[in-house]
Design a protein around this motif. Sequence first.
Motif, short mmCIF file in Angstrom:
data_model
loop_
_atom_site.label_atom_id
_atom_site.label_comp_id
_atom_site.label_asym_id
_atom_site.label_seq_id
_atom_site.Cartn_x
_atom_site.Cartn_y
_atom_site.Cartn_z
N TYR A 54 -7.78 11.88 17.23
CA TYR A 54 -7.61 10.63 16.48
C TYR A 54 -7.54 10.90 14.97
CZ TYR A 54 -8.24 5.75 15.12
OH TYR A 54 -8.07 4.49 14.59
N ASN A 55 -8.35 11.83 14.49
CA ASN A 55 -8.36 12.13 13.05
C ASN A 55 -7.12 12.91 12.61
OD1 ASN A 55 -10.82 10.87 12.67
ND2 ASN A 55 -12.01 12.73 13.00
N VAL A 56 -6.55 13.69 13.52
CA VAL A 56 -5.35 14.46 13.18
C VAL A 56 -4.13 13.56 13.05
CG1 VAL A 56 -3.67 16.08 14.13
CG2 VAL A 56 -6.09 16.69 14.07
N LEU A 57 -4.03 12.55 13.89
CA LEU A 57 -2.83 11.72 13.93
C LEU A 57 -2.75 10.83 12.69
CD1 LEU A 57 -2.88 10.66 17.68
CD2 LEU A 57 -1.75 12.63 16.62
N PRO A 58 -1.58 10.74 12.06
CA PRO A 58 -1.41 9.91 10.86
C PRO A 58 -1.55 8.42 11.18
CG PRO A 58 0.38 11.51 11.09
CD PRO A 58 -0.37 11.50 12.38
N TYR A 59 -1.56 7.63 10.11
CA TYR A 59 -1.79 6.20 10.23
C TYR A 59 -0.70 5.50 11.05
CZ TYR A 59 -2.32 1.31 8.81
OH TYR A 59 -2.45 -0.05 8.80
N LYS A 60 0.52 6.01 11.03
CA LYS A 60 1.60 5.35 11.76
C LYS A 60 1.32 5.29 13.25
CE LYS A 60 4.38 9.60 12.14
NZ LYS A 60 5.67 10.26 11.82
N TYR A 61 0.57 6.27 13.78
CA TYR A 61 0.23 6.25 15.20
C TYR A 61 -0.61 5.02 15.53
CZ TYR A 61 1.81 11.04 16.25
OH TYR A 61 2.56 12.16 16.46
N LYS A 62 -1.58 4.68 14.67
CA LYS A 62 -2.46 3.55 14.93
C LYS A 62 -1.75 2.23 14.61
CE LYS A 62 -5.38 7.12 13.62
NZ LYS A 62 -5.14 8.27 12.74
N LYS A 63 -1.00 2.23 13.52
CA LYS A 63 -0.34 1.01 13.09
C LYS A 63 0.71 0.53 14.09
CE LYS A 63 3.06 -0.58 9.72
NZ LYS A 63 3.95 -0.17 8.62
N ARG A 85 1.95 -5.49 7.35
CA ARG A 85 3.37 -5.52 6.97
C ARG A 85 3.60 -4.79 5.65
NH1 ARG A 85 6.02 -11.44 8.22
NH2 ARG A 85 5.50 -11.56 10.44
N ARG A 86 2.57 -4.79 4.80
CA ARG A 86 2.68 -4.08 3.53
C ARG A 86 2.00 -2.72 3.61
NH1 ARG A 86 1.98 -9.56 1.93
NH2 ARG A 86 3.69 -10.28 0.62
N ASN A 87 1.79 -2.24 4.85
CA ASN A 87 1.26 -0.90 5.10
C ASN A 87 -0.19 -0.72 4.70
OD1 ASN A 87 3.74 0.12 6.14
ND2 ASN A 87 4.50 0.40 4.06
N TYR A 134 0.84 -1.20 0.00
CA TYR A 134 0.00 0.00 0.00
C TYR A 134 0.87 1.24 0.00
CZ TYR A 134 -3.71 3.26 1.32
OH TYR A 134 -4.61 4.30 1.36
N ASN A 135 0.55 2.12 -0.93
CA ASN A 135 1.21 3.43 -1.00
C ASN A 135 0.14 4.44 -1.39
OD1 ASN A 135 2.64 5.78 -1.87
ND2 ASN A 135 4.47 4.53 -2.20
#
Length: 514
Positions: free
Chosen positions: A421-430, A179-181, A139-140
Amino acid sequence: MRIKMNQEPLGVASDVVLPQQLTRWSNTQPPHFLTDYSSSGEQPAHNKPPFLLDHQINQKIILWNGDISALQVDAIVNSTNESMTESNPISDRIYQRAGSDLKEEINVDIRECRTGEAIVTRGHALPARYIIHTVGPKYNIKYQSASENTLHCCYRNVLQKTKELGLHSLGLCVINSVRRNYPPNEGAHIALRTVRRFLERYGNSIDTLIFVVDNTDFGIYEVLLPLYFPRSLMEQEASKWQLPADLGGEDGEPLLPDRQIRIIDNPQHTLHPDEESIDISTQLETSINIEHAFSQMQGDLDQQRLLGERPLNDPLADIMVKEIQHQERYERLLRRARTEDLTEVSGIGCLYQSGVDRLGRPVVVFVGKWFPFNKINLDKALLYLITLLDPIVRGDYVIAYFHTLTSSNNYPSFSWLKEVYNVLPYKYKKNLKAFYIVHPTFWTKMMSWWFTTFMAPAIKQKVHSLPGVEYLYAVMSPDQLEIPAFITEYDMTPLYKLILEEAYKFDDSLSFSR
């Protein structure tokens, strides 16, 4: 005895799981309460429910958290890489149980599987007759449309192989991989709508389809399944508000209306608006393996680019713009956080890093009692959160939230939590691997359930409520944990001991982390 898939089974091994032992989706109960969106004043995304209540389809579906290699079904799915050598928990269990014959078949007869394809091997020593191997996409955000389309092809090709082989039961793992984002909630939407569309069209060919999920994905599928497979009229009605506006095409495939190939007689006429265009996708007989959204292109993008215009009704462009805007907003906040004076927030001491856990992951501590929600500058609180966590969340991390002796003045509003929660990018959740709530109350349990169910299902299975500090010691060393004295003293009070004894009586699972 171990069941050989090239023989009729004479018995069942003790660890083999039969589909009839699992609960069908139609036999599960909807929640006791559902939000009445019709009285909220909010406009639904759909005028009518996209997916209707269908008891026959629901009877085919099973949601199960377990070992896919133990299923006695016609076929199970293995998500792997192109060389079919990927090591992940699902593949490792499948290869281990299937035995060396599986590796030999792959090395001699198969060798590789391209991304988006589905290749079938025998099950060998597995209880399943066949294994359907497929390779999910990386995923990109720059190539989001290609990732979504390829993931759809994975699920669609797996289902098509099942139909072609005349198989009636399938154990379907989650093909999209963190693992593949790939964002797990977005992958679940594609999986569920693809399966639903397939069963609507070819439901007679499959009797049982088991969604086999791990702890992380279980909460996501538990929330999204009722939208695509409603069990009641209330769930069916609620889906008009909860389902995304874009539900793909007839097969659940992503629709990209900006990508229709144009064929013209004279390239010099590209700026003439009255010329005709031909959609060649309707003229070609394509197999399921090349059902790409790129065969559904439309609109004169060349003219719009030459004129400096952005295509109207362009969902891909809208998604890209929103994602770019989201990232830019975060980066602006991060720059502000690095330049503004945040001592009034940092001096409170309610949020800080405290050592690492037993796996070497940074531990972020949040002390609820010291968070003056009604008095603090919330904008600066968000900036401090970002400047503290940004370098930490680039890798795995955990959060320990202490709810000890908090009052209503410390409780953040749902609207503010949603904003954060909406402000934080996906890396925070992942990269968040665990969120521990120590000394929870009824309020925290209800808040965490509501928040992770309706706003953050991707982290639902990462949240753990612990009745005391000592339960943290199973995952982190005491000398790594720096917390205020009143928290440890609270554990020594008679009231706490009484609460702990009652908790032991009613919840034996509390002993897991001692």
